[in-house]
Design a protein around this motif. Sequence first.
Motif, PDB file in Angstrom:
ATOM      1  N   VAL A  44       0.817  -1.214   0.000  1.00 21.22           N
ATOM      2  CA  VAL A  44       0.000   0.000   0.000  1.00 21.22           C
ATOM      3  C   VAL A  44       0.849   1.262   0.000  1.00 21.22           C
ATOM      4  O   VAL A  44       0.495   2.270  -0.633  1.00 21.22           O
ATOM      5  CB  VAL A  44      -0.980  -0.019   1.195  1.00 21.22           C
ATOM      6  N   GLU A  45       1.995   1.233   0.667  1.00 22.83           N
ATOM      7  CA  GLU A  45       2.824   2.433   0.696  1.00 22.83           C
ATOM      8  C   GLU A  45       3.573   2.638  -0.616  1.00 22.83           C
ATOM      9  O   GLU A  45       3.813   3.779  -1.020  1.00 22.83           O
ATOM     10  CB  GLU A  45       3.772   2.400   1.890  1.00 22.83           C
ATOM     11  N   ALA A  46       3.932   1.560  -1.307  1.00 26.42           N
ATOM     12  CA  ALA A  46       4.545   1.705  -2.623  1.00 26.42           C
ATOM     13  C   ALA A  46       3.546   2.320  -3.602  1.00 26.42           C
ATOM     14  O   ALA A  46       3.905   3.184  -4.416  1.00 26.42           O
ATOM     15  CB  ALA A  46       5.031   0.351  -3.131  1.00 26.42           C
ATOM     16  N   VAL A  47       2.297   1.895  -3.511  1.00 26.62           N
ATOM     17  CA  VAL A  47       1.257   2.462  -4.373  1.00 26.62           C
ATOM     18  C   VAL A  47       1.036   3.930  -4.036  1.00 26.62           C
ATOM     19  O   VAL A  47       0.935   4.783  -4.921  1.00 26.62           O
ATOM     20  CB  VAL A  47      -0.062   1.674  -4.235  1.00 26.62           C
ATOM     21  N   ARG A  48       0.963   4.240  -2.739  1.00 30.39           N
ATOM     22  CA  ARG A  48       0.759   5.633  -2.330  1.00 30.39           C
ATOM     23  C   ARG A  48       1.905   6.512  -2.812  1.00 30.39           C
ATOM     24  O   ARG A  48       1.682   7.633  -3.300  1.00 30.39           O
ATOM     25  CB  ARG A  48       0.643   5.722  -0.807  1.00 30.39           C
ATOM     26  N   MET A  49       3.126   6.014  -2.705  1.00 29.08           N
ATOM     27  CA  MET A  49       4.282   6.809  -3.119  1.00 29.08           C
ATOM     28  C   MET A  49       4.269   7.078  -4.616  1.00 29.08           C
ATOM     29  O   MET A  49       4.511   8.214  -5.068  1.00 29.08           O
ATOM     30  CB  MET A  49       5.578   6.086  -2.736  1.00 29.08           C
ATOM     31  N   ALA A  50       3.974   6.046  -5.408  1.00 21.30           N
ATOM     32  CA  ALA A  50       3.925   6.220  -6.857  1.00 21.30           C
ATOM     33  C   ALA A  50       2.826   7.210  -7.240  1.00 21.30           C
ATOM     34  O   ALA A  50       3.006   8.063  -8.125  1.00 21.30           O
ATOM     35  CB  ALA A  50       3.690   4.872  -7.546  1.00 21.30           C
ATOM     36  N   THR A  51       1.688   7.116  -6.554  1.00 22.13           N
ATOM     37  CA  THR A  51       0.583   8.025  -6.851  1.00 22.13           C
ATOM     38  C   THR A  51       0.911   9.450  -6.434  1.00 22.13           C
ATOM     39  O   THR A  51       0.630  10.407  -7.166  1.00 22.13           O
ATOM     40  CB  THR A  51      -0.696   7.560  -6.144  1.00 22.13           C
ATOM     41  N   ALA A  52       1.515   9.604  -5.270  1.00 26.96           N
ATOM     42  CA  ALA A  52       1.878  10.938  -4.796  1.00 26.96           C
ATOM     43  C   ALA A  52       2.842  11.621  -5.752  1.00 26.96           C
ATOM     44  O   ALA A  52       2.741  12.829  -6.011  1.00 26.96           O
ATOM     45  CB  ALA A  52       2.477  10.851  -3.395  1.00 26.96           C
ATOM     46  N   THR A  53       3.773  10.849  -6.303  1.00 34.07           N
ATOM     47  CA  THR A  53       4.707  11.404  -7.285  1.00 34.07           C
ATOM     48  C   THR A  53       3.967  11.866  -8.536  1.00 34.07           C
ATOM     49  O   THR A  53       4.215  12.957  -9.065  1.00 34.07           O
ATOM     50  CB  THR A  53       5.768  10.356  -7.654  1.00 34.07           C
ATOM     51  N   ALA A  54       3.023  11.036  -8.997  1.00 32.70           N
ATOM     52  CA  ALA A  54       2.234  11.390 -10.183  1.00 32.70           C
ATOM     53  C   ALA A  54       1.340  12.599  -9.904  1.00 32.70           C
ATOM     54  O   ALA A  54       1.163  13.465 -10.777  1.00 32.70           O
ATOM     55  CB  ALA A  54       1.398  10.196 -10.620  1.00 32.70           C
ATOM     56  N   VAL A  55       0.767  12.664  -8.712  1.00 28.73           N
ATOM     57  CA  VAL A  55      -0.080  13.797  -8.341  1.00 28.73           C
ATOM     58  C   VAL A  55       0.729  15.088  -8.325  1.00 28.73           C
ATOM     59  O   VAL A  55       0.272  16.142  -8.813  1.00 28.73           O
ATOM     60  CB  VAL A  55      -0.740  13.551  -6.972  1.00 28.73           C
ATOM     61  N   THR A  56       1.934  15.031  -7.791  1.00 30.50           N
ATOM     62  CA  THR A  56       2.796  16.213  -7.748  1.00 30.50           C
ATOM     63  C   THR A  56       3.085  16.720  -9.154  1.00 30.50           C
ATOM     64  O   THR A  56       3.030  17.926  -9.430  1.00 30.50           O
ATOM     65  CB  THR A  56       4.110  15.886  -7.014  1.00 30.50           C
ATOM     66  N   ARG A  57       3.392  15.806 -10.075  1.00 26.94           N
ATOM     67  CA  ARG A  57       3.613  16.190 -11.476  1.00 26.94           C
ATOM     68  C   ARG A  57       2.370  16.843 -12.062  1.00 26.94           C
ATOM     69  O   ARG A  57       2.444  17.873 -12.734  1.00 26.94           O
ATOM     70  CB  ARG A  57       3.970  14.968 -12.323  1.00 26.94           C
ATOM     71  N   ALA A  58       1.215  16.204 -11.833  1.00 28.19           N
ATOM     72  CA  ALA A  58      -0.030  16.696 -12.430  1.00 28.19           C
ATOM     73  C   ALA A  58      -0.382  18.090 -11.920  1.00 28.19           C
ATOM     74  O   ALA A  58      -0.767  18.973 -12.700  1.00 28.19           O
ATOM     75  CB  ALA A  58      -1.161  15.715 -12.144  1.00 28.19           C
ATOM     76  N   ARG A  59      -0.252  18.300 -10.615  1.00 28.96           N
ATOM     77  CA  ARG A  59      -0.592  19.615 -10.054  1.00 28.96           C
ATOM     78  C   ARG A  59       0.365  20.700 -10.544  1.00 28.96           C
ATOM     79  O   ARG A  59       0.001  21.879 -10.605  1.00 28.96           O
ATOM     80  CB  ARG A  59      -0.570  19.558  -8.524  1.00 28.96           C
ATOM     81  N   ALA A  60       1.562  20.299 -10.897  1.00 28.69           N
ATOM     82  CA  ALA A  60       2.559  21.261 -11.383  1.00 28.69           C
ATOM     83  C   ALA A  60       2.401  21.548 -12.877  1.00 28.69           C
ATOM     84  O   ALA A  60       3.196  22.308 -13.444  1.00 28.69           O
ATOM     85  CB  ALA A  60       3.962  20.738 -11.098  1.00 28.69           C
TER      86      ALA A  60
END
Length: 340
Positions: free
Chosen positions: A220-236
């Motif tokens: 679950v934390e690997a999934v959260r980390m990958a998603t958080a990275t993608a979210v950061t890119r998207a918001r930027a």
Amino acid sequence: MTTAAVTTPGVTTPTAEKQKDMLRQMIRIRRFEEKLALLFKRGTLPGFVHLYLGEEAVAVGVCAALRPDDRITSTHRGHGHLIAKGATVDRMMAELLGRVDGYCRGKGGSMHIVSFDLGIMGTNGIVGGGIPIGTGSAWGDQQQGRDTVTVVFFGDGASNQGVFFESMNLAAIWKLPVIFVCENNGYSEWSPSETVTAGRIADRGTPMGIPGVQVDGNDVEAVRMATATAVTRARAGEGPSLIEARTYRWHGHNEGEEAFAGNYRPQAEQDEWRAKEPIARYGDALIAAGVIDQDEWDAIDADETRAVEDSVDFAENSPFPDAEEALQHLFADATNGADQ
């Protein structure tokens, strides 16, 4: 549990409370789906149902990286996504039993649940049907100047649909804030994925300049980390990302499939994946890290089990919708307020 240092700007490690909440949400989904399996066997659950047992870490890991105002689109196997995004088990159960206190007044059932208030743009019984909807949601955010993102959940079978590539193409050209999350559970309905899917799904966006990553979908934390990275890119404003989460569904494509599908999954394969199951794995890691103890884990489990049992009572005490409203809520109101 993932322990690697975070290097992506804006991506932080979860607090102990967040970790406990992720464990709780996975348990909530597990107990809800187990109850649905039982209700189906008893003949009290109408229609087809596709259970999420074994895949809980994907929904929870992804939604743990989102804000309440972010959106998701989901699939025919979507109960876990909705619960992880904030849907309550009582209203979910009411919807599945066709009652008016459900999210869609009992009209959506298992595969067509919507809650705009929660950012849930809908589950979808059409394979790949949520992909263009989520891409359109992200386009709307961009046009309105919002910094919200949309996550599109889909399975490995949907990765072979043309609309997936069409949506990725537009998302790449316009740099849309959309995250494509493929839950690769190894089977497209009853066909092993390797017999119908070429190459790594995570690489399918590479020619379009979309970064892709393959993660352990039972972590679950690997999934959260990958998603958080993608979210950061998207918001930027850096555009879409593709995440392929490798996982495994414990039950069949749909409940009751044994009546016609036969035994198509080797028992050794099922045993191997069950040994990798996400909830015990994460709970054990949290105990080892001193985040919780066994008593607290057991108390969380008891709370969630009781909530699911209560949800059945809630649903059964909710009335069925009147036949007269069968054609209501099908169309939006016109600007003059007249029903369409």
